[in-house]
Structure formats: structure tokens, C-alpha cells
Design a protein around this motif. Structure first.
Motif, mmCIF file in Angstrom:
data_model
loop_
_atom_site.group_PDB
_atom_site.id
_atom_site.type_symbol
_atom_site.label_atom_id
_atom_site.label_comp_id
_atom_site.label_asym_id
_atom_site.label_seq_id
_atom_site.Cartn_x
_atom_site.Cartn_y
_atom_site.Cartn_z
ATOM 1 N N ALA A 82 17.436 21.570 49.487
ATOM 2 C CA ALA A 82 17.671 22.424 48.325
ATOM 3 C C ALA A 82 18.352 21.617 47.238
ATOM 4 O O ALA A 82 19.035 20.628 47.507
ATOM 5 C CB ALA A 82 18.552 23.621 48.715
ATOM 6 N N VAL A 83 18.154 22.036 46.004
ATOM 7 C CA VAL A 83 18.808 21.443 44.839
ATOM 8 C C VAL A 83 19.378 22.558 43.981
ATOM 9 O O VAL A 83 18.680 23.518 43.661
ATOM 10 C CB VAL A 83 17.820 20.612 43.994
ATOM 11 C CG1 VAL A 83 18.490 20.112 42.713
ATOM 12 C CG2 VAL A 83 17.283 19.434 44.791
ATOM 13 N N GLU A 86 24.658 17.344 36.589
ATOM 14 C CA GLU A 86 25.252 17.217 37.911
ATOM 15 C C GLU A 86 24.588 18.238 38.825
ATOM 16 O O GLU A 86 24.469 19.409 38.459
ATOM 17 C CB GLU A 86 26.766 17.455 37.864
ATOM 18 C CG GLU A 86 27.436 17.286 39.228
ATOM 19 C CD GLU A 86 28.926 17.592 39.199
ATOM 20 O OE1 GLU A 86 29.640 17.135 40.109
ATOM 21 O OE2 GLU A 86 29.365 18.328 38.284
ATOM 22 N N ALA A 87 24.129 17.786 39.992
ATOM 23 C CA ALA A 87 23.427 18.689 40.909
ATOM 24 C C ALA A 87 23.929 18.510 42.328
ATOM 25 O O ALA A 87 24.295 17.403 42.740
ATOM 26 C CB ALA A 87 21.926 18.447 40.854
ATOM 27 N N PHE A 131 11.450 19.555 43.476
ATOM 28 C CA PHE A 131 12.379 20.507 42.881
ATOM 29 C C PHE A 131 12.423 20.314 41.364
ATOM 30 O O PHE A 131 12.028 19.269 40.847
ATOM 31 C CB PHE A 131 13.790 20.303 43.455
ATOM 32 C CG PHE A 131 13.896 20.574 44.924
ATOM 33 C CD1 PHE A 131 14.140 21.857 45.395
ATOM 34 C CD2 PHE A 131 13.749 19.556 45.846
ATOM 35 C CE1 PHE A 131 14.235 22.120 46.753
ATOM 36 C CE2 PHE A 131 13.832 19.792 47.210
ATOM 37 C CZ PHE A 131 14.086 21.083 47.671
ATOM 38 N N LEU A 132 12.915 21.315 40.684
ATOM 39 C CA LEU A 132 13.140 21.291 39.233
ATOM 40 C C LEU A 132 11.835 21.039 38.477
ATOM 41 O O LEU A 132 11.845 20.445 37.397
ATOM 42 C CB LEU A 132 14.174 20.218 38.847
ATOM 43 C CG LEU A 132 15.491 20.234 39.618
ATOM 44 C CD1 LEU A 132 16.401 19.111 39.112
ATOM 45 C CD2 LEU A 132 16.185 21.573 39.502
ATOM 46 N N GLY A 181 27.753 15.051 48.465
ATOM 47 C CA GLY A 181 26.496 15.784 48.475
ATOM 48 C C GLY A 181 25.977 16.134 47.095
ATOM 49 O O GLY A 181 25.199 17.081 46.944
ATOM 50 N N LYS A 182 26.372 15.349 46.092
ATOM 51 C CA LYS A 182 25.938 15.599 44.722
ATOM 52 C C LYS A 182 25.258 14.366 44.141
ATOM 53 O O LYS A 182 25.442 13.257 44.634
ATOM 54 C CB LYS A 182 27.135 15.989 43.841
ATOM 55 C CG LYS A 182 27.844 17.262 44.280
ATOM 56 C CD LYS A 182 29.073 17.521 43.423
ATOM 57 C CE LYS A 182 29.822 18.760 43.907
ATOM 58 N NZ LYS A 182 31.055 18.997 43.115
ATOM 59 N N VAL A 183 24.480 14.592 43.085
ATOM 60 C CA VAL A 183 23.843 13.492 42.356
ATOM 61 C C VAL A 183 24.000 13.712 40.860
ATOM 62 O O VAL A 183 24.198 14.842 40.388
ATOM 63 C CB VAL A 183 22.335 13.365 42.691
ATOM 64 C CG1 VAL A 183 22.131 13.023 44.146
ATOM 65 C CG2 VAL A 183 21.558 14.618 42.297
#
Length: 377
Positions: A50-51, A373-374, A332-333, A349-351
């Protein structure tokens, strides 16, 4: 979307190609030994993820390309066409221009591309940059003095490596320091396809060098910075938790690729685009139609490679089991933020995601381009 995923599932190449598990063409090891492959007992990342985009950090950037995270959490972003580096306060989104990198000659896909911090940044405050000059693509390093006035904070570039072929297209440009402390650079064949198979050329390669720009100890070809070859245009580099290198690569009309890189490996271009039955060539661990990807930056987070898509205008998730894709890639996105240029691990756990809608091939909207930020799983 289901059709895309079903089709993509057929494109997984890990473990089923004659070139995927063999010894690297030309042999060779890194300074710390040969690159490990998938090991028995390595667990697979979850097939589905998931994102969640948490926020827009900043917007209004011009042709953003490279990204580097500073100690303390702020970000540096390079502008391909402006030739500048900008600092972004990740708490407020405020942008401060460090200065313009002298010698940058932007044209087509060339300009100021990837950036990276020195492994000794805490002591030396050096920023490395890959850019297109009037004569070639090269790598420089510059002193960053944040105590000077905005716009005057970059020292004069010190060229550590030059002579990488340049062109209106296929300039590569991603640079990153590996877990071994060596500097890696993805290059393109600048539109001259034959350069990719010429081990004496720096075009269409992944290069590995010391921080001073010398061929790194343990490289597969003595006296050469060439680490792998047969690439068309490498713009994504990332390592997993066991120090194994992965790279994304633009295809021509048919297949984009995600590759697991071994020293001395021949990745096929232009003899092959995507998967091949030639045992001398390394096959991708996953491949995509170019309309669905056109990949640039990649990042590794918790067993998963995240890959930014330009023409595909989406973020791809590739779960791994060792150096194999564990399941079909998931997107995603799709189209939500337009072209995606760079993805970088942000910890926890973020990018960070950098869009690329002002690069001449996108459709800019008010506020483009931006840093997002995701949270990813």
C-alpha cells in the motif's frame, strides 16, 4: 488495472531465465567479495502492499531531478535545467537556493542530474553531482557552506571523473554511494547504441569508483571504473539490506527493466531489450512495457523495490525474495501526480517522491513540480 497487473505477472523474469543465475560475464568480485544471490531460506516480501501520500512537502520546483537527504532531515534537490541545488526545509517546505553549479550545459535530457552527499559529509561537507557539460557528462564535488548567503553557498566544482559520453538523450545521471563507501554512477549510451557493449566506453554502464574518482578496488575489469555494461540508460540505483545492488533501466519501444546487478555482468543492450534466451546476457528480474514505466529513480524499503515511472506516471512496487521478484509488481498513484522522477527512502517505512512534470514531456499544473512524503508497505 487488473489487466495491467495480470499482464505484468507474466513479465517476472526472476529464476526462469538462463542468464539470471549464472556467473557474471567477465567474472570479478567487489572489494568485499562476490555479490551474494538469493539464499535458501530468505523470506519473500508480502505480495501486496500500500501507498499513502502523507503530504506535499514543497512545490513550485523547476525540472527537479536528484535528491539527497541532509543530516537533520532537510533535503537537497537539483534542477536539471536551472543547474541549481535547492535546500528544502521538510518541516515548513521553505526553499533556499544554495547556488548554481558552474559548468552545467543543459540540453534535452542533459543538465544537472544526480546528487549525493560524501560518506564523510559530517566532516567535509562535500556534495557530489553528475552533470552534462559542454563536452561530456562528468562528476564533481563541491563544498557546501550553509553559513554563507543564499545563492553563494556552493564552492567551485572539483571534477573527479569526466569523459562520460553526452547526448540529447540517454545521459544516465543517477549517483549514489554504496554500502562499501564507493561511488556508483548510472550512465546512458547517449543514443549511440554500440557504446553499451564496448567495455572501453563509459556509456551504457554502471560505474564504480573511489570518492576521489579512481577505479574502485575489486572492479571486474582491471584499471577500469566499469562495473557492469550492456545498459541503455540507467537512472535508478539502490541496495538491499544485504548490500546487493539493483538498477532500473529505460527500454526503447518494448521493455523497461529492473535488474539485479553483478560485477562484470552484461545486461544485453542493444543485443537484447528485456528478457533474452542468450545465456551470456543477464536477464531483468522484472520488465514492463515502456508506456507503463519509463523508470527513473528506485529505492529499497523493507524487502521491496519502489520504482518511479515517468511516462507511466505511477509508482511501482516490486516485492523481493533475495534477488528475485517474489510476486507481480503492483502500481500506485496512477496518474495522480504525473511523471515521477525520483523516489528515496526516508526511514520509518516512508519515502520521498519527486515529480517531473516540468521536464518538457509532462503537463505542468499550478504548483508543479513538488516533493511528496509517502508511507509505503
Amino acid at each position: 488495472m487488473a489487466a495491467v497487473l495480470a499482464a505484468t505477472a507474466l513479465l517476472l523474469t526472476a529464476g526462469c531465465s538462463s542468464g539470471a543465475g549464472g556467473a557474471p560475464a567477465g567474472g570479478g568480485t567487489t572489494a568485499s567479495g562476490s555479490v551474494p544471490s538469493a539464499r535458501a531460506g530468505e523470506s519473500a516480501a508480502p505480495a501486496k502492499g500500500a501507498v499513502t501520500v502523507l503530504r506535499t512537502v514543497t512545490e513550485g520546483l523547476k525540472t527537479p531531478w536528484g535528491l539527497a537527504a541532509l543530516p537533520g532531515g532537510d533535503l537537497l534537490v537539483s534542477s536539471r535545467d536551472e543547474g541549481t541545488i535547492t535546500r528544502i526545509d521538510t518541516a515548513t517546505g521553505r526553499k533556499t537556493e544554495l547556488g548554481k553549479v558552474s559548468g552545467v550545459a543543459p540540453a534535452g535530457e542533459g543538465g544537472l542530474l544526480g546528487i549525493a552527499l560524501s560518506p564523510g559529509y559530517a566532516a567535509d561537507h562535500m556534495i557530489y553531482a553528475y552533470f552534462t557539460s559542454a563536452s561530456d557528462n562528468r562528476i564533481v564535488r563541491m563544498l557546501y557552506d550553509e553559513h554563507k548567503p543564499a545563492g553563494e553557498q556552493l564552492g567551485a566544482p572539483d571534477t573527479i571523473f569526466k569523459g562520460i559520453p553526452k547526448g540529447n538523450i540517454h545521459n544516465g545521471g543517477r549517483i549514489a554511494f554504496g554500502p562499501d563507501g564507493m561511488l556508483y554512477a548510472g550512465t546512458g549510451e547517449s543514443g549511440e547504441r554500440g557504446l553499451a557493449q564496448d567495455r572501453k566506453s563509459l556509456g551504457g554502464k554502471i560505474l564504480r569508483m573511489t570518492p576521489e574518482g579512481e577505479p574502485a578496488p575489486g572492479n571486474p575489469f582491471p584499471g577500469s571504473a566499469v562495473y557492469s555494461y550492456g545498459h541503455r540508460n540507467v537512472q535508478g540505483l539502490a541496495w538491499d539490506s544485504r548490500q546487493r545492488l539493483f538498477a532500473s533501466e529505460f527500454g526503447q519501444d518494448t521493455w523497461d527493466e529492473l535488474n539485479a546487478i553483478v560485477p562484470g555482468g552484461n545486461y544485453g543492450w542493444p543485443r537484447a531489450e528485456g528478457r533474452s534466451s542468450d545465456p551470456a546476457l543477464r536477464n531483468p528480474i522484472a520488465q514492463w512495457h515502456t508506456d507503463d514505466a519509463s523508470p527513473s529513480g528506485i529505492a529499497y524499503v523493507d524487502g521491496v523495490i519502489w520504482m518511479a515511472g515517468l511516462k507511466g506516471r505511477r509508482l511501482w512496487r516490486i516485492p523481493l525474495q533475495g534477488t528475485r521478484a517474489a510476486a507481480a509488481p503492483q502500481s500506485f498513484l496512477d496518474g495522480e501526480y504525473g511523471r515521477l522522477r525520483t523516489v528515496a527512502a526516508a526511514g520509518g517505512g516512508k519515502v520521498w517522491l519527486v515529480t517531473s512534470n516540468t521536464d518538457g514531456r509532462g503537463t505542468p499544473k499550478k504548483g508543479d513540480d513538488r516533493v511528496l512524503e509517502a508511507e509505503v508497505k
